[in-house]
Design a protein around this motif. Structure first.
Motif, PDB file in Angstrom:
ATOM      1  N   PHE A 249       0.858  -1.184   0.000  1.00  0.00           N
ATOM      2  CA  PHE A 249       0.000   0.000   0.000  1.00  0.00           C
ATOM      3  C   PHE A 249       0.896   1.237   0.000  1.00  0.00           C
ATOM      4  N   LEU A 250       0.577   2.232  -0.845  1.00  0.00           N
ATOM      5  CA  LEU A 250       1.472   3.365  -1.094  1.00  0.00           C
ATOM      6  C   LEU A 250       1.986   4.033   0.182  1.00  0.00           C
ATOM      7  N   ILE A 251       1.076   4.453   1.090  1.00  0.00           N
ATOM      8  CA  ILE A 251       1.564   5.204   2.261  1.00  0.00           C
ATOM      9  C   ILE A 251       2.187   4.296   3.325  1.00  0.00           C
ATOM     10  N   GLY A 252       2.112   2.968   3.108  1.00  0.00           N
ATOM     11  CA  GLY A 252       2.777   2.046   4.032  1.00  0.00           C
ATOM     12  C   GLY A 252       4.221   1.761   3.645  1.00  0.00           C
ATOM     13  N   ARG A 253       4.624   2.193   2.442  1.00  0.00           N
ATOM     14  CA  ARG A 253       5.995   1.917   1.981  1.00  0.00           C
ATOM     15  C   ARG A 253       7.000   2.786   2.729  1.00  0.00           C
ATOM     16  N   MET A 254       8.229   2.290   2.844  1.00  0.00           N
ATOM     17  CA  MET A 254       9.253   3.039   3.575  1.00  0.00           C
ATOM     18  C   MET A 254       9.577   4.369   2.885  1.00  0.00           C
ATOM     19  N   SER A 255       9.370   4.453   1.568  1.00  0.00           N
ATOM     20  CA  SER A 255       9.644   5.708   0.848  1.00  0.00           C
ATOM     21  C   SER A 255       8.629   6.794   1.198  1.00  0.00           C
ATOM     22  N   ALA A 256       7.491   6.390   1.803  1.00  0.00           N
ATOM     23  CA  ALA A 256       6.487   7.387   2.206  1.00  0.00           C
ATOM     24  C   ALA A 256       6.710   7.875   3.636  1.00  0.00           C
ATOM     25  N   GLN A 257       7.669   7.255   4.336  1.00  0.00           N
ATOM     26  CA  GLN A 257       7.874   7.571   5.760  1.00  0.00           C
ATOM     27  C   GLN A 257       8.189   9.050   5.998  1.00  0.00           C
ATOM     28  N   VAL A 258       9.138   9.598   5.234  1.00  0.00           N
ATOM     29  CA  VAL A 258       9.568  10.984   5.498  1.00  0.00           C
ATOM     30  C   VAL A 258       8.439  11.986   5.209  1.00  0.00           C
ATOM     31  N   PRO A 259       7.831  11.989   3.992  1.00  0.00           N
ATOM     32  CA  PRO A 259       6.770  12.982   3.763  1.00  0.00           C
ATOM     33  C   PRO A 259       5.571  12.827   4.685  1.00  0.00           C
ATOM     34  N   MET A 260       5.166  11.583   4.973  1.00  0.00           N
ATOM     35  CA  MET A 260       4.000  11.373   5.845  1.00  0.00           C
ATOM     36  C   MET A 260       4.327  11.769   7.283  1.00  0.00           C
ATOM     37  N   ASN A 261       5.465  11.282   7.788  1.00  0.00           N
ATOM     38  CA  ASN A 261       5.816  11.560   9.190  1.00  0.00           C
ATOM     39  C   ASN A 261       6.095  13.035   9.440  1.00  0.00           C
ATOM     40  N   MET A 262       6.731  13.710   8.470  1.00  0.00           N
ATOM     41  CA  MET A 262       7.047  15.131   8.707  1.00  0.00           C
ATOM     42  C   MET A 262       5.756  15.948   8.802  1.00  0.00           C
ATOM     43  N   THR A 263       4.762  15.582   7.979  1.00  0.00           N
ATOM     44  CA  THR A 263       3.489  16.304   8.012  1.00  0.00           C
ATOM     45  C   THR A 263       2.740  16.035   9.314  1.00  0.00           C
ATOM     46  N   ILE A 264       2.602  14.743   9.660  1.00  0.00           N
ATOM     47  CA  ILE A 264       1.838  14.375  10.863  1.00  0.00           C
ATOM     48  C   ILE A 264       2.545  14.861  12.125  1.00  0.00           C
ATOM     49  N   THR A 265       3.867  14.612  12.223  1.00  0.00           N
ATOM     50  CA  THR A 265       4.614  15.008  13.423  1.00  0.00           C
ATOM     51  C   THR A 265       4.638  16.522  13.577  1.00  0.00           C
ATOM     52  N   GLY A 266       4.870  17.220  12.463  1.00  0.00           N
ATOM     53  CA  GLY A 266       4.880  18.694  12.509  1.00  0.00           C
ATOM     54  C   GLY A 266       3.560  19.244  13.027  1.00  0.00           C
ATOM     55  N   CYS A 267       2.454  18.666  12.561  1.00  0.00           N
ATOM     56  CA  CYS A 267       1.127  19.123  13.012  1.00  0.00           C
ATOM     57  C   CYS A 267       0.870  18.718  14.466  1.00  0.00           C
ATOM     58  N   MET A 268       1.301  17.512  14.861  1.00  0.00           N
ATOM     59  CA  MET A 268       1.141  17.092  16.267  1.00  0.00           C
ATOM     60  C   MET A 268       1.840  18.065  17.209  1.00  0.00           C
ATOM     61  N   MET A 269       3.007  18.561  16.754  1.00  0.00           N
ATOM     62  CA  MET A 269       3.817  19.424  17.616  1.00  0.00           C
ATOM     63  C   MET A 269       3.400  20.887  17.532  1.00  0.00           C
TER      64      MET A 269
END
Length: 323
Positions: free
Chosen positions: A89-109
């Motif tokens: 699944f696209l957003i489950g791939r390791m290549s999606a980790q940086v763009p997905m995590n930076m968006t979610i983590t940035g918003c969480m913080m």
């Protein structure tokens, strides 16, 4: 038929770099987690799969170079599961980790001060974690919908409860400490989410092999080691992006620029987290070998006995730890 430009004995089952060293593993994961891979079309992914599968059968397209073969191997690895061969699944791939995590983590913080915001962003984060943990599970064991649901609900509840509990405590201390609440919530949720999402492996074990890849059986002890290593690397992966930006943001928010343009807070935070994650993601994935190993003497007694009977003298077994 034209002669192949490259030899047929390149071992593309293994990464290009020596995986017994941290530097070799880091090079490997910088390639695997390259965010540009999520932009590749289905046609490019299928072409990479064809090149890899053909090469394993001894078929080499005319003019194919060794660099192109390795590029195809890494594209293939970035999109297809190592044990099942299924497209991930696209957003489950390791290549999606940086763009997905930076968006979610940035918003969480950025949005950590109100209860609805904490609830929403912790829920988004755990939904994403659930997808990643399921997509990158070790072995070929299926996971039931009820197991998936239990893991997801438990991790989300754990993360939200931790975040809200710590938020109420943080109100009595400095604002800087309050900024670290999302990190504590993420760390605790990882400890819940990953083992629950991979509970089937703990229950039934994951495949263990000898050095040549011959399957020797399934081991729950190997699953415990695999999951522990993944939890440690995931928490450390989140650390720089959640520990460094709070200090920078705390300083920036006292400056005139952010007082004048408060809406810039979220994009700046997301950008800072992204810079940290570009390096933290591959470096923390590289902490433990992907093809992990353990001593035969640490396996379950019945599996130990079977291995000693069939493979006397074998000291270590190997397994894919998952990501």
């Amino acid at each position: 038929k034209m002669a192949a430009d490259i030899p047929l004995n390149i071992n593309i089952k293994e990464p290009r770099w020596d995986q017994s060293t941290f530097v070799g593993r880091a090079n490997h994961f910088f390639t695997v987690t390259d965010p540009r891979n999520i932009l590749l079309s289905d046609a490019k992914l299928e072409n990479a799969r064809k090149i890899v599968h053909d090469y394993r059968q001894g078929i080499v397209a005319p003019g194919l170079t060794e660099d192109e073969l390795w590029r195809a191997k890494y594209i293939y690895d970035s999109a297809f599961h190592p044990d099942t061969g299924e497209k991930m699944f696209l957003i489950g791939r390791m290549s999606a980790q940086v763009p997905m995590n930076m968006t979610i983590t940035g918003c969480m913080m950025t949005f950590y001060r109100t209860t609805p915001a904490v609830f929403f962003w912790q829920w988004v984060n755990q939904s994403f974690n659930a997808i990643v943990n399921y997509t990158n599970r070790s072995g070929d064991a299926p996971i039931t919908v009820s197991q998936l649901g239990t893991a997801y609900v438990s991790a989300t509840t754990g993360a939200v409860a931790t975040a809200l509990g710590l938020n109420s405590l943080a109100k009595r201390v400095s604002p800087l400490i309050g900024r670290f609440v999302p990190f504590a919530a993420v760390a605790s949720a990882n400890c819940i989410n990953i083992p629950l999402m991979r509970q089937r492996e703990l229950q039934f074990g994951i495949p263990v092999t000898d050095e040549d890849g011959k399957r020797l059986g399934d081991s729950s002890k190997a699953a415990q080691q695999a999951i522990t290593q993944v939890v440690i690397s995931r928490i450390l992966m989140a650390s720089p992006g959640m520990a460094i930006p709070p200090f920078i943001m705390n300083t920036l928010e006292k400056k005139a620029f952010l007082k004048r343009f408060p809406w810039m807070s979220a994009p700046i935070q997301v950008g800072l987290v992204g810079i940290c994650l570009v390096f933290a993601t591959p470096l923390c994935c590289a902490l433990f070998p992907q093809n992990s190993s353990m001593s035969v003497s640490r396996l379950e007694p019945d599996l130990q006995a079977r291995i000693r009977e069939n493979c006397p003298g074998l000291e270590r077994v190997y397994f894919n730890k998952g990501l």
